[in-house]
Write a protein that holds these residues in place. Structure first.
Motif, PDB file in Angstrom:
ATOM      1  N   ALA A 115       0.828  -1.211   0.000  1.00 24.58           N
ATOM      2  CA  ALA A 115       0.000   0.000   0.000  1.00 24.58           C
ATOM      3  C   ALA A 115       0.859   1.257   0.000  1.00 24.58           C
ATOM      4  O   ALA A 115       0.563   2.231  -0.707  1.00 24.58           O
ATOM      5  N   ASP A 174       0.950   3.886  -3.025  1.00 23.46           N
ATOM      6  CA  ASP A 174       0.608   5.274  -2.736  1.00 23.46           C
ATOM      7  C   ASP A 174       1.696   6.214  -3.242  1.00 23.46           C
ATOM      8  O   ASP A 174       1.403   7.283  -3.771  1.00 23.46           O
ATOM      9  N   VAL A 213      -5.137  -0.992  -0.547  1.00 20.47           N
ATOM     10  CA  VAL A 213      -4.412   0.284  -0.597  1.00 20.47           C
ATOM     11  C   VAL A 213      -5.296   1.425  -0.104  1.00 20.47           C
ATOM     12  O   VAL A 213      -4.887   2.254   0.720  1.00 20.47           O
ATOM     13  N   ASP A 214      -6.520   1.448  -0.583  1.00 24.21           N
ATOM     14  CA  ASP A 214      -7.430   2.533  -0.219  1.00 24.21           C
ATOM     15  C   ASP A 214      -7.725   2.541   1.282  1.00 24.21           C
ATOM     16  O   ASP A 214      -7.862   3.618   1.887  1.00 24.21           O
ATOM     17  N   ARG A 271      -4.259   3.511   3.196  1.00 25.86           N
ATOM     18  CA  ARG A 271      -3.674   4.828   2.852  1.00 25.86           C
ATOM     19  C   ARG A 271      -3.752   5.858   3.982  1.00 25.86           C
ATOM     20  O   ARG A 271      -2.783   6.606   4.194  1.00 25.86           O
ATOM     21  N   ILE A 288      -0.638   6.193   6.288  1.00 25.27           N
ATOM     22  CA  ILE A 288       0.682   6.476   5.725  1.00 25.27           C
ATOM     23  C   ILE A 288       1.127   7.892   6.075  1.00 25.27           C
ATOM     24  O   ILE A 288       0.408   8.871   5.842  1.00 25.27           O
ATOM     25  N   ARG A 321       3.550  10.564   4.987  1.00 28.01           N
ATOM     26  CA  ARG A 321       4.383  10.870   3.826  1.00 28.01           C
ATOM     27  C   ARG A 321       5.590  11.730   4.183  1.00 28.01           C
ATOM     28  O   ARG A 321       6.434  11.996   3.320  1.00 28.01           O
ATOM     29  N   ASN A 335      -1.705   1.873  11.155  1.00 18.82           N
ATOM     30  CA  ASN A 335      -2.847   1.124  10.638  1.00 18.82           C
ATOM     31  C   ASN A 335      -3.543   0.341  11.747  1.00 18.82           C
ATOM     32  O   ASN A 335      -4.778   0.302  11.821  1.00 18.82           O
TER      33      ASN A 335
END
Length: 255
Positions: free
Chosen positions: A172, A176, A190-191, A194, A197, A199, A214
């Motif tokens: 994922a 992303d 992934v959705d 996300r 995450i 970044r 998560n």
């Protein structure tokens, strides 16, 4: 803790619970550090732990969230120190379970073949209700399965168990970052992952942080489910997050 009364609002069977009952019936978070630190000896024959006793066995089910957490902590300690008991696999237990099941914890874990909850926590037949999806991702089937364990089997503990080097979370994160779409139904993973995450992080640090984040997001979503929240408020249920480290084989609380 076992004598707490259900709030009046929780006694009413809402639409979702009625659906779970219709579909599933008859088709057959608390002391910090309990999973990371020493705990008392696990419940077993003659241990005197409170709770339901399976017919034909002397083992008693942990009665509430605290004792259930301690049982899992003790089992993980046996596992990581190579003192596994592989409990509740005897002929007597197998026969007794024909009459029903009394698991003491729901474990929502990843599908990863290296993290089977019954081994990680050194538990046996009838002890855990395990639900597994890649990256502990929630969907209606997963939510319904957890609700069945809590509402129909009166299980006092739900553990969301993430793990080191989770391939689903890594996929994922990479998708992303690249903007690529994963094939088939994997894009759903992934959705769902996300939002965990960060970044601002890079490389392995981003993946590792997303694994923990998560777990926390899934745990928070479960704890906010109205039927589960009512039991948490009544101290009849705990929903906790945890991580399994592949290197040390240790489970520890997160959040």
């Amino acid at each position: 803790m076992t004598g707490d009364a259900e709030p009046a609002a929780a006694e009413r069977v809402p639409g979702r619970r009625r659906l779970v009952r219709t579909v599933l019936t008859g088709a057959a978070v608390l002391s910090a550090g309990l999973l990371s630190g020493p705990g008392p000896a696990p419940a077993g024959p003659g241990s005197g732990s409170a709770g339901a006793t399976s017919p034909g066995t002397a083992k008693r089910r942990p009665a509430g969230p605290d004792t259930a957490l301690r049982e899992l902590a003790a089992g993980n300690r046996r596992w990581r120190t190579l003192h596994e008991k592989h409990p509740d696999e005897t002929r007597t237990v197998r026969q007794a379970l024909l009459g029903g099941q009394h698991p003491f914890a729901v474990v929502l874990g990843c599908v990863d073949s290296r993290v089977p909850p019954e081994l990680v926590f050194d538990q046996g037949l009838g002890d855990l209700l395990t639900v597994r999806s890649a990256g502990e991702v929630l969907d209606e089937a997963v939510l319904g399965s957890i609700a069945y364990g809590v509402l129909e089997l009166d299980i006092p503990l739900v553990v969301v168990l993430g793990h080191q080097s989770c391939g689903a979370v890594a996929a994922a994160v990479h998708a992303d970052g690249s903007g690529a779409e994963l094939p088939a139904h994997m894009q759903y993973l992934v959705d769902q992952i996300r939002p965990a995450i960060d970044r601002k992080l890079r490389g392995d640090a981003r993946v590792d942080a997303a694994i923990t984040a998560n777990v926390l997001l899934v745990r928070a979503r479960l704890a906010a489910e109205p039927e589960l929240a009512a039991r948490i408020a009544a101290k009849r249920l705990a929903v906790v997050g945890a991580r399994y480290e592949l290197g040390s084989q240790r489970v520890h609380r997160v959040g």
